[in-house]
Design a protein around this motif. Structure first.
Motif, PDB file in Angstrom:
ATOM      1  N   ASN A  44       0.838  -1.194   0.000  1.00 37.64           N
ATOM      2  CA  ASN A  44       0.000   0.000   0.000  1.00 37.64           C
ATOM      3  C   ASN A  44       0.872   1.243   0.000  1.00 37.64           C
ATOM      4  O   ASN A  44       0.603   2.218   0.703  1.00 37.64           O
ATOM      5  N   ASN A  45       1.921   1.220  -0.811  1.00 35.05           N
ATOM      6  CA  ASN A  45       2.808   2.373  -0.908  1.00 35.05           C
ATOM      7  C   ASN A  45       2.167   3.547  -1.633  1.00 35.05           C
ATOM      8  O   ASN A  45       2.597   4.689  -1.464  1.00 35.05           O
ATOM      9  N   ALA A  46       1.142   3.286  -2.434  1.00 32.62           N
ATOM     10  CA  ALA A  46       0.388   4.367  -3.054  1.00 32.62           C
ATOM     11  C   ALA A  46      -0.501   5.068  -2.045  1.00 32.62           C
ATOM     12  O   ALA A  46      -1.045   6.148  -2.333  1.00 32.62           O
ATOM     13  N   GLY A  47      -0.660   4.469  -0.857  1.00 28.99           N
ATOM     14  CA  GLY A  47      -1.354   5.141   0.239  1.00 28.99           C
ATOM     15  C   GLY A  47      -0.346   5.818   1.133  1.00 28.99           C
ATOM     16  O   GLY A  47      -0.307   7.050   1.251  1.00 28.99           O
ATOM     17  N   CYS A  48       0.498   5.025   1.759  1.00 34.17           N
ATOM     18  CA  CYS A  48       1.621   5.516   2.576  1.00 34.17           C
ATOM     19  C   CYS A  48       2.755   4.507   2.443  1.00 34.17           C
ATOM     20  O   CYS A  48       2.541   3.319   2.677  1.00 34.17           O
ATOM     21  N   CYS A  69     -12.388  -1.721  -6.836  1.00 34.24           N
ATOM     22  CA  CYS A  69     -11.261  -2.603  -7.123  1.00 34.24           C
ATOM     23  C   CYS A  69     -10.341  -2.604  -5.914  1.00 34.24           C
ATOM     24  O   CYS A  69     -10.422  -1.731  -5.044  1.00 34.24           O
ATOM     25  N   LEU A  70      -9.477  -3.587  -5.866  1.00 31.45           N
ATOM     26  CA  LEU A  70      -8.403  -3.595  -4.872  1.00 31.45           C
ATOM     27  C   LEU A  70      -7.146  -3.068  -5.537  1.00 31.45           C
ATOM     28  O   LEU A  70      -6.854  -3.397  -6.692  1.00 31.45           O
ATOM     29  N   ARG A  71      -6.421  -2.232  -4.796  1.00 31.48           N
ATOM     30  CA  ARG A  71      -5.174  -1.660  -5.308  1.00 31.48           C
ATOM     31  C   ARG A  71      -4.000  -2.206  -4.503  1.00 31.48           C
ATOM     32  O   ARG A  71      -3.981  -2.129  -3.274  1.00 31.48           O
ATOM     33  N   SER A  76      -1.929 -10.405   6.666  1.00 34.94           N
ATOM     34  CA  SER A  76      -0.847  -9.421   6.859  1.00 34.94           C
ATOM     35  C   SER A  76      -0.343  -8.863   5.531  1.00 34.94           C
ATOM     36  O   SER A  76       0.844  -8.622   5.344  1.00 34.94           O
ATOM     37  N   ILE A  77      -1.292  -8.648   4.604  1.00 37.10           N
ATOM     38  CA  ILE A  77      -0.982  -8.025   3.321  1.00 37.10           C
ATOM     39  C   ILE A  77      -1.709  -6.690   3.279  1.00 37.10           C
ATOM     40  O   ILE A  77      -2.943  -6.650   3.289  1.00 37.10           O
ATOM     41  N   ASN A  78      -0.975  -5.617   3.257  1.00 37.68           N
ATOM     42  CA  ASN A  78      -1.572  -4.290   3.213  1.00 37.68           C
ATOM     43  C   ASN A  78      -1.963  -3.934   1.780  1.00 37.68           C
ATOM     44  O   ASN A  78      -1.178  -4.107   0.844  1.00 37.68           O
ATOM     45  N   SER A  79      -3.174  -3.417   1.632  1.00 35.27           N
ATOM     46  CA  SER A  79      -3.710  -3.062   0.318  1.00 35.27           C
ATOM     47  C   SER A  79      -4.641  -1.872   0.515  1.00 35.27           C
ATOM     48  O   SER A  79      -4.745  -1.318   1.606  1.00 35.27           O
ATOM     49  N   PRO A 103     -15.212  -7.263   2.670  1.00 31.28           N
ATOM     50  CA  PRO A 103     -14.753  -8.593   3.085  1.00 31.28           C
ATOM     51  C   PRO A 103     -13.464  -9.027   2.388  1.00 31.28           C
ATOM     52  O   PRO A 103     -12.607  -9.668   3.018  1.00 31.28           O
ATOM     53  N   PHE A 104     -13.315  -8.676   1.109  1.00 37.55           N
ATOM     54  CA  PHE A 104     -12.080  -9.064   0.420  1.00 37.55           C
ATOM     55  C   PHE A 104     -10.884  -8.329   1.008  1.00 37.55           C
ATOM     56  O   PHE A 104      -9.829  -8.924   1.257  1.00 37.55           O
ATOM     57  N   LYS A 105     -11.035  -7.040   1.245  1.00 34.60           N
ATOM     58  CA  LYS A 105      -9.949  -6.267   1.859  1.00 34.60           C
ATOM     59  C   LYS A 105      -9.605  -6.839   3.237  1.00 34.60           C
ATOM     60  O   LYS A 105      -8.418  -6.997   3.588  1.00 34.60           O
ATOM     61  N   GLU A 106     -10.607  -7.188   4.018  1.00 32.63           N
ATOM     62  CA  GLU A 106     -10.352  -7.738   5.351  1.00 32.63           C
ATOM     63  C   GLU A 106      -9.670  -9.096   5.274  1.00 32.63           C
ATOM     64  O   GLU A 106      -8.830  -9.431   6.129  1.00 32.63           O
ATOM     65  N   ALA A 107      -9.997  -9.875   4.235  1.00 32.28           N
ATOM     66  CA  ALA A 107      -9.331 -11.172   4.069  1.00 32.28           C
ATOM     67  C   ALA A 107      -7.853 -10.984   3.737  1.00 32.28           C
ATOM     68  O   ALA A 107      -7.002 -11.759   4.185  1.00 32.28           O
TER      69      ALA A 107
END
Length: 412
Positions: A36-40, A382-384, A359-362, A350-354
């Motif tokens: 999630n480097n496009a976030g932080c 979408c997921l990024r 331990s995968i940041n997205s 739910p997909f983001k929480e899964a």
């Protein structure tokens, strides 16, 4: 941190990074797979040291006194950012965020009814909202250049619109938040210079990921954050202001005692540098952390980062594309390290929480972030995933395997 000794092919030098050393410098690598480097971006140890050290100094001797003691180090923020984007320190203003920088730039333009803002369909959501606000308040017109068939703006069509509308402002986002597209900002800039048009570039997702040269881009304003691919602290960003804009007297709508001098009871005079776009109060620990992050990126080598980071994203796209139920959404002749995809059979949260549970940041991108782009693609979310140079190929493969496993669960 880098070794320039090996080559990746005929006539092309490969800039090799010591990824193990970079990961050792990054405490977060021991906790999560950070895509999630496009976030932080995960901050490196020197960034933490700079910020914590200054906060400790403030606690010991006082805030004003600490900033005075560190004045030389604070000035390094401007020299480091200037070196990063090929300009001078006088052309750089600190900002609390890229949006803050962007709003200040917009506020310096004397818009009137029927003025045209020419932009693209791949702009950042907050920029589009700002344009709509200007339309509501001043009656400006917003014109969107069409996309090319391969994705991204059709530059020749945009140039034709420049000639037709003579816009008050041309604006483009280098890399939008909702896809991996890299817009041809330098090509747009060449037409802006030819036609003497004011040009504003949002480089929020490209600073720290790509080599940025404001002279090559030809922009009058460029905005960016420090928290993303530059790996600086939250609450930090900057605004580049060209010499011609400063000479023309552009200044933010609400200029303060830092950006201007109260010269007489009925008048003031703005300072001659980009400091006119700043405010008097500064988060000095954050400024020092941003300087440290920029120094760190330049030491790693932006050219090497530009090679490695998008290559990791390309590997991820290649791994995701054949997974049943997964649709990779990124389009364009050149792609950055933002990988976006949809997944059949799953709702967004739910997909983001899964992914979080593994331990995968997205990050999630929603239709409201990209009305044109997501409308064209027919998706609501979408997921990024956004890797960076300190991530590894093994992490890329692990993340792709996790997506495949979850996609299989959704299809079942």
């Amino acid at each position: 941190m880098r070794d320039n000794s090996s080559a990746s092919g005929p006539g092309q030098e490969a800039l090799q990074l010591d990824v193990a050393a970079l990961r050792a410098d990054t405490p977060g690598c021991r906790q999560v797979i950070h895509f999630n480097n496009a976030g932080c971006g995960l901050p490196a140890a020197p960034v933490l040291d700079a910020m914590v050290g200054h906060l400790n100094l403030e606690a010991r001797i006082g805030g004003y006194e600490a900033s005075a003691a560190r004045a030389a180090e604070v000035r390094e923020f401007y020299t480091e950012i200037a070196a990063l984007i090929n300009t001078t320190p006088d052309n750089i203003a600190f900002a609390g965020s890229a949006t803050h920088a962007y709003s200040n730039a917009l506020s310096s333009i004397p818009f009137e009814a029927d003025d045209v803002i020419l932009t693209t369909r791949d702009d950042f959501v907050s920029n589009q909202i700002a344009f709509l606000s200007l339309r509501k308040r001043f009656g400006v017109r917003i014109v969107h250049a069409p996309d090319a068939p391969e994705g991204g703006v059709d530059v020749e069509a945009m140039a034709a619109l420049m000639r037709t509308h003579n816009p008050r402002l041309v604006s483009a986002t280098h890399v939008p938040t909702n896809s991996g597209l890299v817009s041809p900002v330098a090509e747009i800039g060449r037409y802006c210079r030819e036609l003497d048009l004011l040009y504003l570039v949002d480089a929020c997702q490209s600073v720290g990921q790509f080599v940025i040269d404001v002279e090559e881009i030809g922009c009058d304003f460029l905005t960016a954050t420090c928290r993303k691919f530059l790996r600086g602290p939250r609450g930090s960003g900057f605004l580049y202001v060209s010499d011609r804009v400063l000479r023309a007297g552009h200044e933010p709508l609400f200029i303060d005692m830092h950006g201007a001098r109260w010269t007489e009871p009925g008048g003031y005079e703005p300072v001659g540098t980009a400091a006119r776009f700043e405010e008097w109060e500064f988060p000095y620990a954050t400024v020092l952390g941003s300087a440290a992050a920029t120094r760190y990126a330049r030491k790693v080598g932006i050219e090497a980062i530009e090679q490695r980071t998008p290559a990791l994203a390309a590997r991820l796209r290649d791994r995701l594309a054949p997974i049943p139920g997964v649709r990779v959404l990124d389009r364009g002749p050149r792609l950055a390290a933002l990988v976006t995809f949809g997944v059949e059979g799953w709702e967004r949260q739910p997909f983001k929480e899964a992914m979080d549970a593994r331990s995968i940041n997205s990050a999630l991108s929603l239709r409201e972030f990209a009305q044109f782009d997501f409308g064209d693609k027919g998706v609501d979310w979408c997921l990024r995933l956004s890797p960076h140079y300190y991530n590894t190929e093994e992490e890329v493969d692990h993340v792709a395997d996790a997506v495949a496993d979850l996609a299989g669960q959704g299809r079942r």
